[in-house]
Design a protein around this motif. Structure first.
Motif, PDB file in Angstrom:
ATOM      1  N   ARG A 131       0.816  -1.295   0.004  1.00 36.26           N
ATOM      2  CA  ARG A 131       0.159   0.117  -0.104  1.00 36.26           C
ATOM      3  C   ARG A 131       0.851   1.446  -0.057  1.00 36.26           C
ATOM      4  NH1 ARG A 131      -1.745   4.043   2.898  1.00 36.26           N
ATOM      5  NH2 ARG A 131      -0.244   3.486   4.595  1.00 36.26           N
ATOM      6  N   ARG A 132       1.833   1.350   0.819  1.00 36.49           N
ATOM      7  CA  ARG A 132       2.572   2.459   0.830  1.00 36.49           C
ATOM      8  C   ARG A 132       3.607   2.638  -0.340  1.00 36.49           C
ATOM      9  NH1 ARG A 132       5.247   2.801   7.245  1.00 36.49           N
ATOM     10  NH2 ARG A 132       3.137   2.442   8.217  1.00 36.49           N
ATOM     11  N   VAL A 133       3.972   1.673  -1.096  1.00 35.00           N
ATOM     12  CA  VAL A 133       4.767   1.870  -2.172  1.00 35.00           C
ATOM     13  C   VAL A 133       3.812   2.077  -3.345  1.00 35.00           C
ATOM     14  CG1 VAL A 133       6.171   0.389  -3.770  1.00 35.00           C
ATOM     15  CG2 VAL A 133       6.862   0.177  -1.796  1.00 35.00           C
ATOM     16  N   ALA A 134       2.814   1.462  -3.362  1.00 33.72           N
ATOM     17  CA  ALA A 134       1.732   1.878  -4.349  1.00 33.72           C
ATOM     18  C   ALA A 134       1.524   3.500  -4.220  1.00 33.72           C
ATOM     19  CB  ALA A 134       0.661   0.962  -4.704  1.00 33.72           C
ATOM     20  N   ALA A 135       1.357   3.920  -3.097  1.00 33.03           N
ATOM     21  CA  ALA A 135       0.744   5.239  -2.798  1.00 33.03           C
ATOM     22  C   ALA A 135       1.764   6.256  -3.345  1.00 33.03           C
ATOM     23  CB  ALA A 135       0.419   5.454  -1.327  1.00 33.03           C
ATOM     24  N   ILE A 136       2.845   6.023  -3.579  1.00 35.21           N
ATOM     25  CA  ILE A 136       4.012   6.800  -4.210  1.00 35.21           C
ATOM     26  C   ILE A 136       4.186   6.712  -5.396  1.00 35.21           C
ATOM     27  CG2 ILE A 136       4.827   7.620  -1.642  1.00 35.21           C
ATOM     28  CD1 ILE A 136       6.904   5.329  -4.168  1.00 35.21           C
ATOM     29  N   GLY A 137       3.461   5.788  -6.256  1.00 30.68           N
ATOM     30  CA  GLY A 137       3.624   5.472  -7.499  1.00 30.68           C
ATOM     31  C   GLY A 137       4.718   4.389  -7.950  1.00 30.68           C
ATOM     32  N   GLY A 138       5.107   3.633  -6.948  1.00 34.13           N
ATOM     33  CA  GLY A 138       5.960   2.524  -7.177  1.00 34.13           C
ATOM     34  C   GLY A 138       5.365   1.405  -7.533  1.00 34.13           C
ATOM     35  N   ASN A 139       6.097   0.421  -8.029  1.00 34.59           N
ATOM     36  CA  ASN A 139       5.137  -1.133  -8.282  1.00 34.59           C
ATOM     37  C   ASN A 139       6.237  -2.298  -8.059  1.00 34.59           C
ATOM     38  OD1 ASN A 139       6.933  -0.632 -10.705  1.00 34.59           O
ATOM     39  ND2 ASN A 139       5.580  -0.032 -12.019  1.00 34.59           N
ATOM     40  N   VAL A 140       7.461  -2.151  -7.465  1.00 29.96           N
ATOM     41  CA  VAL A 140       8.083  -3.268  -7.300  1.00 29.96           C
ATOM     42  C   VAL A 140       8.807  -3.026  -5.588  1.00 29.96           C
ATOM     43  CG1 VAL A 140       9.996  -4.753  -7.700  1.00 29.96           C
ATOM     44  CG2 VAL A 140       8.882  -3.439  -9.535  1.00 29.96           C
ATOM     45  N   VAL A 141       8.436  -3.854  -4.767  1.00 29.43           N
ATOM     46  CA  VAL A 141       8.967  -3.959  -3.523  1.00 29.43           C
ATOM     47  C   VAL A 141      10.343  -4.980  -3.258  1.00 29.43           C
ATOM     48  CG1 VAL A 141       8.424  -4.436  -0.991  1.00 29.43           C
ATOM     49  CG2 VAL A 141       6.732  -3.395  -2.436  1.00 29.43           C
ATOM     50  N   LEU A 142      11.314  -4.373  -3.293  1.00 28.90           N
ATOM     51  CA  LEU A 142      12.511  -5.150  -3.164  1.00 28.90           C
ATOM     52  C   LEU A 142      12.698  -5.974  -1.610  1.00 28.90           C
ATOM     53  CD1 LEU A 142      15.148  -2.872  -4.992  1.00 28.90           C
ATOM     54  CD2 LEU A 142      13.866  -5.028  -5.882  1.00 28.90           C
ATOM     55  N   GLY A 143      11.742  -6.834  -1.748  1.00 33.27           N
ATOM     56  CA  GLY A 143      11.596  -7.708  -0.310  1.00 33.27           C
ATOM     57  C   GLY A 143      10.655  -8.835  -0.649  1.00 33.27           C
TER      58      GLY A 143
END
Length: 500
Positions: free
Chosen positions: A108-120
């Motif tokens: 949710r936090r990563v998508a909220a800033i426009g990101g689309n890949v969590v390195l984890g």
């Protein structure tokens, strides 16, 4: 011909860059097919969503990745410290619902800033307590525990519409060296390595993980090349039925930069079977970083690929295959984003509060001696926010025990004892660092009522003072440790981030 090869190389490159706005060179390369970008701490600012918008406007298929693990590793909260549980805390709880919910909140936090890949998540099994780079970033030291929590976090992240990336294949947990600074070698018997370290990656593949990050480690039983550059190691992933994207760990790390170089490493990694090349953080050289280090590193990687394509040492078909996998992931994420499951309300304090164990007190004030190791390139472990969150305005003093003389250390202890509060020794490697253990011993001699707050792995041997075991160098963990020492209580069980 050259432009064609550069465009092809762009499709498998994933650079970092300076600043909170996209530089013109980066936007131009994105318009020319660059695979995307990786955010680091220096990119985080109030305009982060606008930055993502600009990147996606230049290339709507751009993959925007970020190292956001929770606990000791955060980029989004790098200025203040993470407010999410870390892997060791989740492994300590062993509540899969809480781990899945943590993954959903990360997404949710990563998508909220426009990101689309969590390195984890980190899927390494941390079997060496001296490990300077994994440690509490791992769910634990037992492969079945790590496997089930890696899968749970992958599920939470990917249900949130973004990609997960388990790391660092084939396992960085049994090393006492940091591949940011050297090339670690793991000399385990091959049967033992496969038993203890591969299971979490197999489990993540079976669970449908989108991507896997390589490790810059050498396992002599599989050859002399580091895993990132080793076709035998990366080939195992395809043999196991993994059809997603193989992402390299950063090519600017010393294990690659100071051996084959960024350009040579880029070409060799592709030839070995990698698909997306993380170039790295241009601030890593520190004071030696040039004003255009980001663009220099990017061009070094691309030039290395183009040169190898021209001389035939890197088959064009291999790069086209890698680029196709990257494109497929981008298309999958566009479709998944439209049907992403909204993350339920998440009570991170309940999860972390249940994971923090050990000593309790009823102190009016604390006197904190921060004796943690210096920060590394992977983990900003010695950031002041941890001690600040613990002390909450009370006495605190930073003490680098690796460099400070005994006289300087004793002076810091004397000042803490003389201060109006409970003496607290803040450590992160009490098992592996003799200087930290010695400091705790001298603190006990001065003040038998003192306590230790440990944000690293739990020590195997008993310390001479009571210990609050936190398990992450995070703001939320330090706040809760301080509250415990001031008399607050926390639940012992949680589920999905809520108190049972």
């Amino acid at each position: 011909m050259s432009d064609d090869l550069e465009r092809l190389a762009n499709r498998v490159l994933w650079p970092g860059f300076f600043g909170t706005e996209a530089p013109e060179w980066l936007l131009a390369e994105l318009r020319d097919g660059l695979a995307g970008v990786v955010y680091f701490g220096q990119n985080i600012g109030e305009g982060l969503s606008a930055l993502s918008d600009a990147i996606l406007e230049a290339n709507p298929d751009a993959l925007i990745g970020i190292d956001e693990e929770g606990g000791s590793v955060t980029r989004l909260e790098s200025a203040t410290g993470s407010t999410l549980p870390g892997a060791a805390q989740l492994g300590q709880l062993d509540d899969l619902a809480a781990t899945r919910a943590t993954g959903a909140e990360l997404a949710r936090r990563v998508a909220a800033i426009g990101g689309n890949v969590v390195l984890g998540p980190v899927a390494d099994v941390n079997t060496d307590p001296r490990n300077p780079v994994i440690g509490v970033r791992s769910f634990g030291s037992e492969e079945s525990l790590v496997s089930r929590h890696a899968v749970a976090e992958v599920e939470g992240i990917q249900r949130g519409g973004v990609a997960a990336c388990v790391k660092h294949f084939p396992g960085h947990g049994d090393t006492h060296l940091d591949s940011h600074h050297s090339l670690p070698e793991i000399t385990l018997d091959l049967e033992e390595f496969e038993r203890a370290h591969l299971a979490p990656f197999r489990a993540a593949i079976d669970a449908g993980v989108d991507s896997i990050m390589t490790a810059h480690i050498v396992v002599p039983a599989w050859g002399e090349a580091p895993a990132t550059l080793n076709p035998r190691v990366l080939g195992m992933l395809r043999e196991w039925g993994f059809y997603g994207v193989v992402i390299t760990d950063a090519l600017d790390m010393a294990a690659i930069r100071e051996t084959v170089g960024i350009g040579g490493g880029a070409a060799l990694a592709l030839a070995a079977g990698a698909d997306l090349l993380c170039i790295g953080n241009p601030t890593n050289p520190g004071d030696a970083a040039l004003a255009d280090q980001d663009e220099r590193d990017f061009r070094a990687a691309r030039d290395g690929i183009v040169t190898a394509l021209r001389d035939g040492s890197l088959p064009r078909e291999r790069v086209e295959e890698a680029a196709a996998r990257v494109t497929t992931l981008a298309a999958k994420l566009r479709a998944r984003g439209a049907g992403a499951v909204e993350a339920p309300p998440f009570d991170a304090r309940a999860v972390v509060g249940a994971a923090v164990t050990g000593a309790v007190a009823d102190a009016v004030a604390l006197a904190v001696v921060d004796a943690r190791r210096r920060s590394s390139l992977a983990v900003d472990s010695a950031s002041s926010f941890v001690a600040e969150a613990l002390a909450q305005g009370d006495h605190r003093q930073r003490l680098d025990v690796a460099r400070a003389s005994i006289e300087e250390q004793d002076a810091a202890l004397d000042a803490a004892v003389a201060a109006d509060g409970l003496t607290v020794i803040l450590v992160d490697r009490p098992e592996a660092d003799a200087a930290q253990r010695d400091l705790v011993q001298r603190a006990a001699q001065r003040d038998p009522r003192a306590v230790v707050v440990n944000v690293g792995l739990a020590p195997e041997h008993e310390l001479p003072l009571p210990v609050v075991q936190v398990g992450a160098a995070s703001r939320i963990g330090a706040e809760i440790a301080g509250e415990r020492l001031r008399g607050a209580s926390f639940p012992s069980r949680v589920s999905a981030g809520r108190v049972d």
